[in-house]
Design a protein around this motif. Structure first.
Motif, PDB file in Angstrom:
ATOM      1  N   ALA A  62       0.883  -1.073   0.154  1.00  0.00           N
ATOM      2  CA  ALA A  62      -0.045   0.025   0.146  1.00  0.00           C
ATOM      3  C   ALA A  62       0.885   1.346   0.055  1.00  0.00           C
ATOM      4  N   MET A  63       0.340   2.122  -0.569  1.00  0.00           N
ATOM      5  CA  MET A  63       1.119   3.576  -0.572  1.00  0.00           C
ATOM      6  C   MET A  63       0.189   4.407  -0.059  1.00  0.00           C
ATOM      7  N   GLY A  64       0.495   5.218   1.218  1.00  0.00           N
ATOM      8  CA  GLY A  64      -0.600   6.252   1.753  1.00  0.00           C
ATOM      9  C   GLY A  64       0.131   6.787   2.863  1.00  0.00           C
ATOM     10  N   ALA A  68      -2.973   4.758   6.485  1.00  0.00           N
ATOM     11  CA  ALA A  68      -2.857   3.543   5.682  1.00  0.00           C
ATOM     12  C   ALA A  68      -2.462   2.308   6.060  1.00  0.00           C
ATOM     13  N   SER A  69      -1.766   2.404   7.381  1.00  0.00           N
ATOM     14  CA  SER A  69      -1.225   1.152   7.956  1.00  0.00           C
ATOM     15  C   SER A  69      -2.342   0.412   8.673  1.00  0.00           C
ATOM     16  N   LYS A  70      -3.346   1.099   8.943  1.00  0.00           N
ATOM     17  CA  LYS A  70      -4.659  -0.007   9.202  1.00  0.00           C
ATOM     18  C   LYS A  70      -5.289  -0.780   8.172  1.00  0.00           C
ATOM     19  N   ALA A  71      -5.113  -0.066   7.046  1.00  0.00           N
ATOM     20  CA  ALA A  71      -5.555  -0.999   5.708  1.00  0.00           C
ATOM     21  C   ALA A  71      -4.874  -2.274   5.631  1.00  0.00           C
ATOM     22  N   ILE A  72      -3.534  -2.079   5.875  1.00  0.00           N
ATOM     23  CA  ILE A  72      -2.370  -3.300   5.961  1.00  0.00           C
ATOM     24  C   ILE A  72      -2.661  -4.340   7.105  1.00  0.00           C
ATOM     25  N   ARG A  73      -3.081  -3.736   8.105  1.00  0.00           N
ATOM     26  CA  ARG A  73      -3.367  -4.760   9.020  1.00  0.00           C
ATOM     27  C   ARG A  73      -4.472  -5.383   9.076  1.00  0.00           C
ATOM     28  N   LYS A  74      -5.647  -4.726   8.424  1.00  0.00           N
ATOM     29  CA  LYS A  74      -6.688  -5.477   8.142  1.00  0.00           C
ATOM     30  C   LYS A  74      -6.308  -6.526   7.145  1.00  0.00           C
ATOM     31  N   ALA A  75      -5.662  -6.159   6.162  1.00  0.00           N
ATOM     32  CA  ALA A  75      -5.135  -7.361   5.180  1.00  0.00           C
ATOM     33  C   ALA A  75      -4.493  -8.411   5.935  1.00  0.00           C
ATOM     34  N   LEU A  76      -3.593  -8.040   6.724  1.00  0.00           N
ATOM     35  CA  LEU A  76      -2.899  -9.257   7.496  1.00  0.00           C
ATOM     36  C   LEU A  76      -3.821  -9.944   8.291  1.00  0.00           C
ATOM     37  N   SER A  77      -4.915  -9.403   8.849  1.00  0.00           N
ATOM     38  CA  SER A  77      -5.756 -10.051   9.770  1.00  0.00           C
ATOM     39  C   SER A  77      -6.637 -11.019   8.858  1.00  0.00           C
ATOM     40  N   MET A  78      -6.816 -10.835   7.663  1.00  0.00           N
ATOM     41  CA  MET A  78      -7.456 -11.441   6.621  1.00  0.00           C
ATOM     42  C   MET A  78      -6.936 -12.694   6.147  1.00  0.00           C
ATOM     43  N   ALA A  80      -3.055 -12.413   4.981  1.00  0.00           N
ATOM     44  CA  ALA A  80      -1.756 -11.995   4.410  1.00  0.00           C
ATOM     45  C   ALA A  80      -0.691 -12.327   5.049  1.00  0.00           C
ATOM     46  N   ASP A  81       0.491 -12.687   4.847  1.00  0.00           N
ATOM     47  CA  ASP A  81       1.667 -13.083   5.708  1.00  0.00           C
ATOM     48  C   ASP A  81       2.540 -11.757   5.894  1.00  0.00           C
ATOM     49  N   SER A  82       2.618 -10.674   5.098  1.00  0.00           N
ATOM     50  CA  SER A  82       3.396  -9.646   5.440  1.00  0.00           C
ATOM     51  C   SER A  82       2.909  -8.210   4.562  1.00  0.00           C
ATOM     52  N   GLY A  83       3.520  -7.066   4.964  1.00  0.00           N
ATOM     53  CA  GLY A  83       2.886  -6.098   4.272  1.00  0.00           C
ATOM     54  C   GLY A  83       4.191  -4.946   3.793  1.00  0.00           C
ATOM     55  N   ILE A  84       3.970  -4.129   3.041  1.00  0.00           N
ATOM     56  CA  ILE A  84       4.885  -3.219   2.762  1.00  0.00           C
ATOM     57  C   ILE A  84       4.128  -1.851   2.523  1.00  0.00           C
ATOM     58  N   HIS A  85       4.734  -0.874   3.248  1.00  0.00           N
ATOM     59  CA  HIS A  85       3.846   0.442   3.226  1.00  0.00           C
ATOM     60  C   HIS A  85       4.732   1.449   2.635  1.00  0.00           C
ATOM     61  N   ILE A  86       4.528   2.225   1.688  1.00  0.00           N
ATOM     62  CA  ILE A  86       5.246   3.337   1.228  1.00  0.00           C
ATOM     63  C   ILE A  86       4.745   4.486   1.518  1.00  0.00           C
ATOM     64  N   LEU A  87       5.378   4.867   2.664  1.00  0.00           N
ATOM     65  CA  LEU A  87       4.941   6.113   3.261  1.00  0.00           C
ATOM     66  C   LEU A  87       5.987   7.485   3.238  1.00  0.00           C
ATOM     67  N   ASP A  88       5.548   8.353   2.491  1.00  0.00           N
ATOM     68  CA  ASP A  88       6.349   9.674   2.239  1.00  0.00           C
ATOM     69  C   ASP A  88       5.365  10.828   2.160  1.00  0.00           C
ATOM     70  N   ASP A  89       5.709  11.824   2.942  1.00  0.00           N
ATOM     71  CA  ASP A  89       4.493  12.917   2.591  1.00  0.00           C
ATOM     72  C   ASP A  89       4.706  13.544   1.609  1.00  0.00           C
ATOM     73  N   PRO A 200       5.119  -9.110  10.120  1.00  0.00           N
ATOM     74  CA  PRO A 200       6.087  -8.020   9.723  1.00  0.00           C
ATOM     75  C   PRO A 200       5.488  -7.060   8.652  1.00  0.00           C
ATOM     76  N   VAL A 201       5.868  -5.970   8.653  1.00  0.00           N
ATOM     77  CA  VAL A 201       5.332  -4.636   7.803  1.00  0.00           C
ATOM     78  C   VAL A 201       6.649  -3.658   7.615  1.00  0.00           C
ATOM     79  N   ALA A 202       7.064  -3.597   6.322  1.00  0.00           N
ATOM     80  CA  ALA A 202       8.211  -2.956   5.998  1.00  0.00           C
ATOM     81  C   ALA A 202       7.887  -1.515   5.592  1.00  0.00           C
ATOM     82  N   THR A 203       8.593  -0.492   5.955  1.00  0.00           N
ATOM     83  CA  THR A 203       7.972   0.861   5.653  1.00  0.00           C
ATOM     84  C   THR A 203       8.920   1.362   4.578  1.00  0.00           C
ATOM     85  N   LEU A 204       8.724   1.733   3.534  1.00  0.00           N
ATOM     86  CA  LEU A 204       9.622   2.517   2.489  1.00  0.00           C
ATOM     87  C   LEU A 204       9.314   3.891   2.386  1.00  0.00           C
TER      88      LEU A 204
END
Length: 255
Positions: A62-64, A68-78, A80-89, A200-204
């Motif tokens: 996810a990019m946001g 948006a980390s809440k959306a990733i955690r929702k997907a993980l609870s469904m 998914a094994d891990s997440g990647i969050h592209i986070l940049d203002d 795990p969720v990696a933040t980029l």
């Protein structure tokens, strides 16, 4: 098999959506933000593959903003094994081309066999980002599938149109998009909700990705509120209602 699912956090479609008067962008602070339903369906496709083959790895990307980390955690609870969050203002308001370039940069070294997304988001409805991602990565796009099958080395499925059904396929790796006719998403169970906190969720940031630093934002030159709905045409039956109704339908090119 490794599957990466592109997800997006969007304003809840059940709420009234408004535009920010200063930027013209969609106001994302006016109500609840949720995982886009079409992305949940894309995730469900990936999870069903994992259900049949336990060695399958499902990653959500996810990019946001921070929320948006809440959306990733929702997907993980469904499931998914891990997440990647592209986070940049600096990515606030990024247009489709910029979004696709950033997503592709994050996917370049992800080692995905399949990248799955919804055919279009419910906020922008552009429907072009997955195709742009495929172009950046030099991968085939198998788009707008109502159903699909993933087997080692190949993806195949059916695309439904106005004139019939088209069977399509491509070798892997590939980018795939699904429509609202695809599998309905599952609900997270209690175990999934608990385990999601430990996944795990990696933040980029943009500094971690090989993309041009020049921003590209959607610029709204002008906007106005949607006019209120007006009363419809009322036909009083005085023995000629059928003719009046037919004339109305013909005049408005509804038949």
């Amino acid at each position: 098999m490794k599957i990466v699912v592109l997800i997006k956090q969007v304003p809840d479609t059940a709420d009234e959506r408004t535009l920010d008067p200063d930027t013209g962008w969609l106001n994302r602070d006016a109500g609840d933000n949720i995982v886009d339903e079409i992305n949940e369906r894309a995730l469900e496709v990936a999870l069903r593959v994992k259900d049949g083959e336990k060695s399958t790895e499902v990653v959500v990307l996810a990019m946001g903003p921070e929320e948006a980390s809440k959306a990733i955690r929702k997907a993980l609870s469904m499931g998914a094994d891990s997440g990647i969050h592209i986070l940049d203002d600096s990515l606030a308001g990024a247009d489709a081309a910029r979004t696709a370039a950033v997503l592709a940069a994050a996917l370049k070294d992800a080692g995905a066999d399949v990248i799955i997304a919804g055919n279009e988001s419910t906020d922008g409805r552009g429907g072009v980002v997955p195709a742009m991602v495929a172009e950046h990565l030099g991968l085939p796009l198998v788009g707008s599938l109502a159903s699909l099958e993933l087997v080692p080395g190949k993806v195949s499925g059916e695309r439904q149109g106005e004139s019939g059904t088209l069977s399509v396929s491509a070798g892997l790796p590939a980018v795939v998009t699904v429509t609202e006719r695809s599998a309905e998403a599952r609900f997270p169970n209690f175990k999934g909700i608990l385990t999601a906190k430990r996944k795990p969720v990696a933040t980029l940031s943009l500094a971690d990705l090989d993309v041009p630093a020049t921003p590209a934002r959607a610029v709204i030159l002008s906007h106005s509120e949607r006019p209120p709905r007006t009363a419809g045409t009322k036909i009083v039956d005085e023995g000629n209602a059928g003719s009046l109704l037919a004339d109305y339908l013909i005049e408005n090119r509804l038949v």
